[in-house]
Design a protein around this motif. Structure first.
Motif, PDB file in Angstrom:
ATOM      1  N   LYS A  51       0.856  -1.234   0.028  1.00 23.59           N
ATOM      2  CA  LYS A  51       0.137  -0.131  -0.171  1.00 23.59           C
ATOM      3  C   LYS A  51       0.882   1.084   0.001  1.00 23.59           C
ATOM      4  O   LYS A  51       2.027   1.051   0.351  1.00 23.59           O
ATOM      5  N   SER A  52       0.179   2.224  -0.342  1.00 22.87           N
ATOM      6  CA  SER A  52       0.979   3.742  -0.231  1.00 22.87           C
ATOM      7  C   SER A  52       1.177   4.001   1.431  1.00 22.87           C
ATOM      8  O   SER A  52       0.097   3.580   2.261  1.00 22.87           O
ATOM      9  N   VAL A  53       1.903   5.109   1.703  1.00 22.50           N
ATOM     10  CA  VAL A  53       1.957   5.434   3.143  1.00 22.50           C
ATOM     11  C   VAL A  53       0.489   5.713   3.840  1.00 22.50           C
ATOM     12  O   VAL A  53       0.246   5.651   4.728  1.00 22.50           O
ATOM     13  N   SER A  54      -0.148   6.882   2.853  1.00 22.16           N
ATOM     14  CA  SER A  54      -1.385   7.105   3.479  1.00 22.16           C
ATOM     15  C   SER A  54      -2.354   6.195   3.575  1.00 22.16           C
ATOM     16  O   SER A  54      -3.111   6.299   4.420  1.00 22.16           O
ATOM     17  N   GLN A  55      -2.480   5.410   2.804  1.00 21.69           N
ATOM     18  CA  GLN A  55      -3.317   4.029   2.636  1.00 21.69           C
ATOM     19  C   GLN A  55      -2.871   3.429   4.055  1.00 21.69           C
ATOM     20  O   GLN A  55      -4.009   2.936   4.684  1.00 21.69           O
ATOM     21  N   ALA A  94       7.356  -2.565  -4.505  1.00 19.36           N
ATOM     22  CA  ALA A  94       8.248  -1.494  -5.571  1.00 19.36           C
ATOM     23  C   ALA A  94       8.625  -0.432  -4.523  1.00 19.36           C
ATOM     24  O   ALA A  94       8.138  -0.207  -3.324  1.00 19.36           O
ATOM     25  N   LYS A  95       9.752   0.055  -4.961  1.00 18.79           N
ATOM     26  CA  LYS A  95      10.360   1.280  -4.322  1.00 18.79           C
ATOM     27  C   LYS A  95       9.105   2.353  -4.038  1.00 18.79           C
ATOM     28  O   LYS A  95       8.593   2.754  -5.042  1.00 18.79           O
ATOM     29  N   GLY A  96       8.981   2.850  -2.544  1.00 15.67           N
ATOM     30  CA  GLY A  96       8.271   3.905  -2.216  1.00 15.67           C
ATOM     31  C   GLY A  96       6.769   3.265  -1.862  1.00 15.67           C
ATOM     32  O   GLY A  96       6.365   4.191  -1.168  1.00 15.67           O
ATOM     33  N   ARG A  97       6.608   2.149  -2.009  1.00 16.69           N
ATOM     34  CA  ARG A  97       5.486   1.565  -1.421  1.00 16.69           C
ATOM     35  C   ARG A  97       5.777   0.912   0.119  1.00 16.69           C
ATOM     36  O   ARG A  97       6.928   0.855   0.155  1.00 16.69           O
ATOM     37  N   VAL A  98       4.658   0.621   0.996  1.00 17.10           N
ATOM     38  CA  VAL A  98       5.133  -0.039   2.011  1.00 17.10           C
ATOM     39  C   VAL A  98       5.578  -1.374   1.934  1.00 17.10           C
ATOM     40  O   VAL A  98       4.865  -2.265   1.589  1.00 17.10           O
ATOM     41  N   SER A  99       6.511  -1.545   2.683  1.00 19.62           N
ATOM     42  CA  SER A  99       7.245  -3.013   2.537  1.00 19.62           C
ATOM     43  C   SER A  99       6.341  -3.801   3.946  1.00 19.62           C
ATOM     44  O   SER A  99       6.178  -5.199   3.689  1.00 19.62           O
ATOM     45  N   ALA A 100       6.583  -3.297   5.169  1.00 21.51           N
ATOM     46  CA  ALA A 100       5.933  -3.895   6.240  1.00 21.51           C
ATOM     47  C   ALA A 100       5.665  -2.949   7.312  1.00 21.51           C
ATOM     48  O   ALA A 100       5.951  -1.851   7.161  1.00 21.51           O
ATOM     49  N   THR A 101       5.594  -3.564   8.485  1.00 17.80           N
ATOM     50  CA  THR A 101       5.344  -2.619   9.681  1.00 17.80           C
ATOM     51  C   THR A 101       6.155  -3.311  10.918  1.00 17.80           C
ATOM     52  O   THR A 101       6.534  -4.450  10.918  1.00 17.80           O
ATOM     53  N   ALA A 102       6.306  -2.368  12.068  1.00 16.54           N
ATOM     54  CA  ALA A 102       6.844  -2.803  13.259  1.00 16.54           C
ATOM     55  C   ALA A 102       6.116  -2.285  14.517  1.00 16.54           C
ATOM     56  O   ALA A 102       6.060  -1.113  14.493  1.00 16.54           O
ATOM     57  N   ALA A 133       1.561   2.340  19.076  1.00 20.22           N
ATOM     58  CA  ALA A 133       2.208   3.307  17.936  1.00 20.22           C
ATOM     59  C   ALA A 133       2.938   1.869  17.258  1.00 20.22           C
ATOM     60  O   ALA A 133       3.696   1.159  17.529  1.00 20.22           O
ATOM     61  N   ILE A 134       2.510   1.824  15.881  1.00 20.65           N
ATOM     62  CA  ILE A 134       2.983   1.115  14.740  1.00 20.65           C
ATOM     63  C   ILE A 134       4.011   2.098  13.636  1.00 20.65           C
ATOM     64  O   ILE A 134       3.608   2.899  13.379  1.00 20.65           O
ATOM     65  N   GLN A 135       5.148   1.564  13.590  1.00 23.10           N
ATOM     66  CA  GLN A 135       6.048   2.055  12.454  1.00 23.10           C
ATOM     67  C   GLN A 135       5.723   1.556  11.276  1.00 23.10           C
ATOM     68  O   GLN A 135       5.834   0.616  10.873  1.00 23.10           O
ATOM     69  N   ILE A 136       5.701   2.423  10.141  1.00 23.23           N
ATOM     70  CA  ILE A 136       5.539   1.972   8.894  1.00 23.23           C
ATOM     71  C   ILE A 136       6.896   1.967   8.238  1.00 23.23           C
ATOM     72  O   ILE A 136       7.604   2.951   8.212  1.00 23.23           O
ATOM     73  N   LEU A 137       7.223   0.768   7.627  1.00 22.51           N
ATOM     74  CA  LEU A 137       8.702   0.633   6.786  1.00 22.51           C
ATOM     75  C   LEU A 137       8.312   0.653   5.234  1.00 22.51           C
ATOM     76  O   LEU A 137       7.593  -0.248   4.871  1.00 22.51           O
ATOM     77  N   VAL A 138       9.079   1.738   4.783  1.00 17.57           N
ATOM     78  CA  VAL A 138       8.886   1.906   3.238  1.00 17.57           C
ATOM     79  C   VAL A 138       9.836   1.082   2.457  1.00 17.57           C
ATOM     80  O   VAL A 138      11.078   1.056   2.970  1.00 17.57           O
ATOM     81  N   SER A 139       9.464   0.438   1.286  1.00 23.30           N
ATOM     82  CA  SER A 139      10.416  -0.329   0.688  1.00 23.30           C
ATOM     83  C   SER A 139      11.539   0.487  -0.188  1.00 23.30           C
ATOM     84  O   SER A 139      10.986   1.750  -0.646  1.00 23.30           O
TER      85      SER A 139
END
Length: 674
Positions: A405-409, A434-442, A454-460
């Motif tokens: 997903k995108s970061v906003s989504q 793909a680069k710039g999309r969300v890869s995973a969460t922590a 609090a969940i951190q979003i990890l971007v690819s």
């Protein structure tokens, strides 16, 4: 046409550090034409290399260079393009456009005569290219079906300007007549003069040959044919082939007029005449538009799709709660009815026994109310705790999957579950997302955490770029071992290569995140776990030149190649029944590719002409022109020392005699009277 290095040392040679010679296409009187690869521009070209025994002849070298200069001045869709010219080790060469296909001569040999429509189409293309040369002041001087190339894709091109020269230099060099005798104009035969009208004459002869399947003049000796060119009139094609339109008869007569002034002045005038006749006959040119075999039908929006079935929807019925009436209980009835009054007692006074019973009942009622209050308090507390740790802010929730997903989504999905997102996003390498999309969460997706966590979003950042090891030129096993840990190896592709050893990597390709093919030999890094496809050499196609056909078939079958067509030709170098050349239909060849064979029929037979009565010099010239060797004894007559006896003494007989069948290279003994 394939020829191995054992019979042709040019095969495999690199010329000028740029052109790698691959196979021989044709051989002529001045030069041999090869198929080569321009390694700088990665394209196939035809390279014309002057024969080595002519390298010391300055006249031939100048004529050879003149061809390159003449053709390089021309640029037209119906002319073979010239790319380059040079010399190496005293060998002159010309680099030309490679035209895969056949010549007009091949077409005539296969079909004998062409239809008027076919002949007109070819004629129009030849005249268009020739008109371009005439506009540039270039006269071809060697027009013949062998120099008209019919490409596999339908293009028609005129080539071989080996005898071309400027129109202002319109005389032949010396006494020799250049060009093919069957197409020489009368002025070339009689005066050695050539201009654009001489080319038009040759075009007229070619048109006659296309319509009839034969040349207008025939003879056992070249001079007999030359005499007919100078003194006879070319007959109308319809005399030989009934049904030829009168317009084409007139065109042949006009183009082959013995007086140059009676012919079209150049190819352009003849072409304009043809186009004008067609317009007058039809009113317009017709263009055939081919309909594609398959069309794509687009359904309009809202149109029903017959392949889609609609799911049945089950309706949900909500039942209203049933209302029930309640009857008064016994206790209710008791509260509404007075108890029995005892006789003889004071109203409101109880006996001691009754009073004790009443006190015990009051205590029981008090304890029941206390228990009810405690129960209600505990129930409310349990409900509050359940709400807090359930739907309330103190509850737990499973982290949703937001990869891709995108970061906003991703933020919206996490917050909808009652989770918070960290102010800063993280980053990591990802071979899938793909680069710039969300890869995973922590913490990771599917973990159960308390709401409000609090969940951190990890971007690819895309795949990790890894330095590529040496691939091309390595053995396939070495390359696979070097790539296996970091990349996704696909099934190798195999092809035959004359330049690369068997089981050696020829090329390596990958795929970018956008889906484009990437040549891995041109990059230094590539994404981790990216797909890699190796192209591996099967070695050279087996060289079956000089082998019997059965042995050639077995050698090709051993490497999973098949035999295609088998063409029989005369050969002065290869014995009867043996393979002259083998040409794969695909370039590069792969397993299953068909290989076309040319098989020798033995030496070309020659009917020995009768030179009885000719002088020794004349007989020698005639026989040597046929590729034969000549021997005769020296004149022992004392008078022979006082005159040129070879130019005067006639031949009495030959051994073998005239009419005998001989082959090129045979020696003919001349006898004469001294």
């Amino acid at each position: 046409m394939s020829t191995n290095a054992a019979t042709d040392p040019m095969i495999g040679r690199m010329i000028d550090q740029r052109y790698r010679v691959r196979s021989r296409i044709a051989r002529g009187g001045m030069a041999t034409v090869y198929l080569a690869t321009d390694v700088r521009l990665e394209r196939r070209v035809a390279i014309k290399i002057m024969h080595g025994h002519l390298a010391d002849d300055q006249a031939f070298r100048e004529r050879f260079i003149q061809e390159a200069r003449s053709a390089a001045r021309l640029s037209h869709p119906n002319l073979v393009g010239v790319y380059d010219q040079g010399a190496e080790d005293d060998t002159a060469y010309i680099v030309m456009e490679y035209i895969p296909g056949i010549t007009l001569r091949d077409l005539l040999q296969e079909h004998h005569a062409l239809t008027p429509e076919q002949a007109t189409d070819i004629l129009r293309a030849v005249l268009a290219g020739l008109a371009s040369a005439h506009r540039a002041g270039i006269v071809h001087r060697d027009l013949k079906p062998e120099n008209v190339l019919l490409a596999d894709d339908g293009r028609i091109k005129l080539g071989d300007f080996g005898l071309a020269r400027a129109a202002s230099q319109n005389t032949a060099t010396g006494a020799a007549l250049l060009g093919t005798i069957a197409y020489l104009s009368p002025e070339l035969v009689t005066r050695g003069a050539a201009d654009s009208r001489s080319d038009v004459y040759a075009v007229g002869i070619m048109l006659y040959e296309m319509l009839t399947g034969e040349q207008p003049y025939k003879g056992e000796q070249p001079m007999q044919i030359a005499y007919q060119h100078a003194n006879d009139t070319v007959p109308a094609p319809s005399v030989v082939t009934p049904g030829v339109p009168s317009e084409l008869d007139d065109l042949v007569t006009w183009a082959t007029a013995r007086d140059p002034d009676d012919r079209p002045r150049d190819a352009r005038e003849m072409l304009e005449h043809i186009n004008g006749n067609q317009q007058r006959a039809t009113g317009q040119y017709r263009t055939a538009v081919l309909r594609p075999e398959n069309a794509t039908a687009i359904l309009p929006a809202g149109a029903p799709n017959p392949d889609r079935t609609r799911d049945a929807t089950d309706a949900t019925t909500v039942l209203e709660p049933r209302r029930t009436g309640g009857a008064p209980t016994a206790s209710d009835r008791g509260r509404n009815q007075p108890g029995p009054r005892r006789t003889g007692q004071t109203p409101g006074a109880l006996s001691p026994a009754s009073q004790r019973l009443a006190d015990k009942a009051a205590k029981r009622r008090k304890r029941g109310w206390i228990a009810l209050v405690v129960f209600l308090v505990l129930a409310l507390a349990a409900a509050g705790v359940g709400w807090w740790f359930g739907p309330g802010p103190g509850g737990n929730v499973r982290i949703p999957q937001v990869a891709g997903k995108s970061v906003s989504q991703a933020r919206q999905m996490l917050e909808a579950e009652g989770l918070r997102t960290a102010d800063r996003t993280g980053a990591r390498f990802d071979t899938v997302v793909a680069k710039g999309r969300v890869s995973a969460t922590a913490p990771a997706a599917a973990r159960v955490v308390q709401k409000g966590t609090a969940i951190q979003i990890l971007v690819s950042n895309g795949p990790k770029m890894i330095a590529l090891p040496a691939i091309v030129g390595q053995s396939v096993s070495t390359a696979q071992a070097a790539l296996d840990d970091d990349f996704d190896l696909q099934d190798p592709q195999y092809q035959f290569s004359a330049d690369v050893a068997k089981d050696t990597v020829i090329a390596a390709t990958g795929r970018s995140t956008g889906g484009e093919t990437v040549d891995l030999s041109s990059v230094s890094e590539y994404g981790q776990r990216g797909p890699v496809t190796l192209t591996v050499s099967l070695g050279a196609v087996p060289d079956v030149t000089g082998k019997p056909v059965a042995d050639a078939q077995a050698a090709l079958a051993a490497v999973e190649l098949t035999v295609g067509t088998q063409e029989a030709r005369f050969s002065d170098d290869v014995p009867d029944g043996q393979v002259i050349s083998a040409t794969p239909r695909d370039d590069p060849a792969v397993k299953g590719t068909a290989v076309d064979l040319v098989v020798s029929k033995g030496p070309t037979p020659i009917t020995l002409p009768d030179v009885h009565g000719a002088t020794i010099n004349q007989a020698t010239s005639t026989l040597e022109a046929l590729g034969l060797k000549v021997s005769y004894p020296d004149c022992t007559n004392v008078l022979c020392g006082f005159y040129d006896w070879k130019s005067l003494l006639p031949v009495r007989s030959t051994d073998p005699g005239g009419g005998a069948t001989v082959h090129k290279g045979d020696t003919i003994a001349l006898a004469y009277d001294q």
